[in-house]
Design a protein around this motif. Sequence first.
Motif, mmCIF file in Angstrom:
data_model
loop_
_atom_site.group_PDB
_atom_site.id
_atom_site.type_symbol
_atom_site.label_atom_id
_atom_site.label_comp_id
_atom_site.label_asym_id
_atom_site.label_seq_id
_atom_site.Cartn_x
_atom_site.Cartn_y
_atom_site.Cartn_z
ATOM 1 N N LEU A 350 32.493 87.760 52.217
ATOM 2 C CA LEU A 350 32.558 88.176 53.400
ATOM 3 C C LEU A 350 32.724 86.928 54.345
ATOM 4 O O LEU A 350 33.834 87.432 55.878
ATOM 5 N N VAL A 351 32.139 85.633 53.566
ATOM 6 C CA VAL A 351 32.118 85.214 54.931
ATOM 7 C C VAL A 351 33.514 84.381 54.755
ATOM 8 O O VAL A 351 33.912 83.826 56.077
ATOM 9 N N GLU A 352 33.884 84.321 53.467
ATOM 10 C CA GLU A 352 35.497 83.311 53.423
ATOM 11 C C GLU A 352 36.340 84.077 54.427
ATOM 12 O O GLU A 352 37.004 83.137 55.459
ATOM 13 N N THR A 353 36.362 85.764 54.283
ATOM 14 C CA THR A 353 37.079 85.958 55.275
ATOM 15 C C THR A 353 36.833 85.724 56.474
ATOM 16 O O THR A 353 37.734 86.340 57.393
ATOM 17 N N LEU A 354 35.676 86.267 57.153
ATOM 18 C CA LEU A 354 35.058 86.180 59.057
ATOM 19 C C LEU A 354 36.012 84.957 59.230
ATOM 20 O O LEU A 354 36.301 84.604 60.179
ATOM 21 N N ARG A 355 35.702 83.472 57.941
ATOM 22 C CA ARG A 355 36.147 82.314 58.965
ATOM 23 C C ARG A 355 37.792 82.487 58.473
ATOM 24 O O ARG A 355 38.091 81.736 59.787
ATOM 25 N N ALA A 356 38.509 83.047 57.829
ATOM 26 C CA ALA A 356 39.701 82.831 58.118
ATOM 27 C C ALA A 356 40.268 84.243 58.831
ATOM 28 O O ALA A 356 41.508 83.825 59.865
ATOM 29 N N TRP A 357 39.447 84.835 59.386
ATOM 30 C CA TRP A 357 40.121 86.590 60.514
ATOM 31 C C TRP A 357 39.434 85.360 61.736
ATOM 32 O O TRP A 357 40.630 85.576 63.117
ATOM 33 N N LEU A 358 38.833 84.925 61.894
ATOM 34 C CA LEU A 358 38.504 83.793 62.884
ATOM 35 C C LEU A 358 39.195 82.995 63.489
ATOM 36 O O LEU A 358 40.200 83.293 64.130
ATOM 37 N N LEU A 359 40.421 81.989 62.214
ATOM 38 C CA LEU A 359 41.681 80.807 62.383
ATOM 39 C C LEU A 359 43.181 81.164 62.568
ATOM 40 O O LEU A 359 43.516 80.729 63.079
ATOM 41 N N GLN A 361 43.435 84.298 63.737
ATOM 42 C CA GLN A 361 43.063 85.392 65.141
ATOM 43 C C GLN A 361 43.604 86.894 64.473
ATOM 44 O O GLN A 361 44.289 87.649 65.175
ATOM 45 N N GLY A 362 43.312 87.369 63.239
ATOM 46 C CA GLY A 362 43.580 88.653 62.361
ATOM 47 C C GLY A 362 44.470 89.163 61.841
ATOM 48 O O GLY A 362 44.476 89.673 61.671
ATOM 49 N N ARG A 363 46.122 87.626 61.600
ATOM 50 C CA ARG A 363 46.754 88.374 61.481
ATOM 51 C C ARG A 363 47.132 88.327 59.500
ATOM 52 O O ARG A 363 46.228 87.916 59.238
ATOM 53 N N ARG A 364 46.360 89.918 59.696
ATOM 54 C CA ARG A 364 46.733 90.145 58.050
ATOM 55 C C ARG A 364 46.682 89.046 57.176
ATOM 56 O O ARG A 364 46.561 88.421 56.173
ATOM 57 N N ASP A 365 47.973 89.023 57.240
ATOM 58 C CA ASP A 365 49.152 88.382 56.185
ATOM 59 C C ASP A 365 49.040 86.699 56.131
ATOM 60 O O ASP A 365 48.856 86.398 55.111
ATOM 61 N N ASP A 366 48.893 86.099 57.524
ATOM 62 C CA ASP A 366 48.403 84.802 56.678
ATOM 63 C C ASP A 366 46.620 84.969 56.373
ATOM 64 O O ASP A 366 46.422 83.856 55.764
ATOM 65 N N LEU A 371 43.559 83.144 52.001
ATOM 66 C CA LEU A 371 42.366 83.326 50.996
ATOM 67 C C LEU A 371 43.358 83.715 49.438
ATOM 68 O O LEU A 371 42.427 83.518 48.625
ATOM 69 N N PHE A 372 44.908 83.707 48.895
ATOM 70 C CA PHE A 372 45.214 83.825 47.749
ATOM 71 C C PHE A 372 44.620 84.933 47.420
ATOM 72 O O PHE A 372 45.101 85.166 46.400
ATOM 73 N N VAL A 373 44.988 85.897 48.106
ATOM 74 C CA VAL A 373 44.468 87.453 47.956
ATOM 75 C C VAL A 373 45.455 88.640 48.325
ATOM 76 O O VAL A 373 46.036 88.659 49.642
ATOM 77 N N HIS A 374 45.540 90.335 47.900
ATOM 78 C CA HIS A 374 46.400 90.693 48.648
ATOM 79 C C HIS A 374 45.834 91.311 50.138
ATOM 80 O O HIS A 374 44.733 90.940 50.405
ATOM 81 N N PRO A 375 47.001 91.350 50.764
ATOM 82 C CA PRO A 375 46.740 91.989 51.741
ATOM 83 C C PRO A 375 45.770 93.164 52.291
ATOM 84 O O PRO A 375 45.241 93.667 52.708
ATOM 85 N N GLN A 376 46.253 94.369 50.979
ATOM 86 C CA GLN A 376 44.922 95.426 50.825
ATOM 87 C C GLN A 376 43.813 94.681 50.749
ATOM 88 O O GLN A 376 42.564 95.596 51.714
#
Length: 407
Positions: A350-359, A361-366, A371-376
């Motif tokens: 969740l921390v790595e996801t929150l960091r990526a979400w901030l960097l 700006q919430g763009r799911r595909d980016d 994170l090398f994971v599926h958009p889902q």
Amino acid sequence: MKSEVGGGSVSRSDARRLAGLRLPDHVIAAMRAELPGCAERVVVAVVGEVPSYSEPFRGRMGRNIENAVALALGGFLDMMATDGPVEEDQGIRVESVFQAAYALGRGEARSGRTMDALTAAYRVGARTAWHDLSTAAVEAGLSAGELGRFAELVFDYIDELSDVSVSGHADELATTGRVRERHLERLAVALLNGSGPDTVATMSERAGWEPPESLTALIVPESALSGVRPHLAASSLYAGGEAPGLEDRPDLTAILAADLTELARTRLLDSLGDREAMIGPTLPWEAAQSSYVRAKRALDLGLAATDASSDAADHLVPLVLTADPETLADLRAKVLAPLDGLRPSTVEKLVETLRAWLLHQGRRDDIATALFVHPQTVRYRVGRLRELYGERLTDPQFVLEATIALA
């Protein structure tokens, strides 16, 4: 016949040793005609490539140096113009050239310039002089075989002049120069330690140092000094082995570069290559300690090795984030408080996801790509974060705090 000069010697037999190639009179004449212009181009090249001489070689001093260069090259052509024993008057002229080279070395030491700067100037001068003289010789019909021997003698002659100048420089430092150098080293250490203005003023007067407009702290390996010095102004200061905080790093030394230009800074960085080194910001000379503290912090953090950059200006974000570790830890704990009680593996994701979400700006595909994971998977994790954080994820103050805490 020898003429002793200080700790070295100048011999008229130098002319005999360097001679050995008789050039046709018309070739000598063609090269003599080039001497004034060649001397001028030598000075221009030295000014452009050796920053220590950018000011001293201008104006009247530049014209004096041009005359000296023309005299030195004229002495060399004297030797090339005869195939017999060197005449007495020719020997005297050659001896006077070597005496002038010795005096130049002593004068450079008194002015505070280093042997590295002086030898760099000789290398630049040799290259320029050879280009001009060889061009004139070829145009006058000099053969390829004679040109090769001529090249050897040109560089031998200038090496001789350089060696004599270095000898004069060393002799001067061995007498009065070394005392001043020690005063300058102590002044450098005082500035790095942030000594008061009265102390610095007294030490500056004792060392004969005129403060420049700005100083830039450098921390470099001792082994890099010969490549660094030619890029520095004469009023730069060297701390020797007494720089504060480097007591356990005898391989490193600190320098305070005077009035470092952007061009010189770029050349310094190029000369350092991938060595462990760091250059601080350029600040008013009274703030030299601040430049040094920043350079040392960047070096201590291992930023030069991590990002292959020796410029502290390229590491401002990590320098800011590590300026107050305890406060940063408190901020991180505050931002991550909603995750308390979850399993460590879940917290990490969740921390790595929150960091990526901030960097991103919430763009799911980016975020998924980062994170090398599926958009889902991103959608599920962001949904979990919204459950835990609620409206705070859209609060600008929280976004700022989280960005800093997780950077």
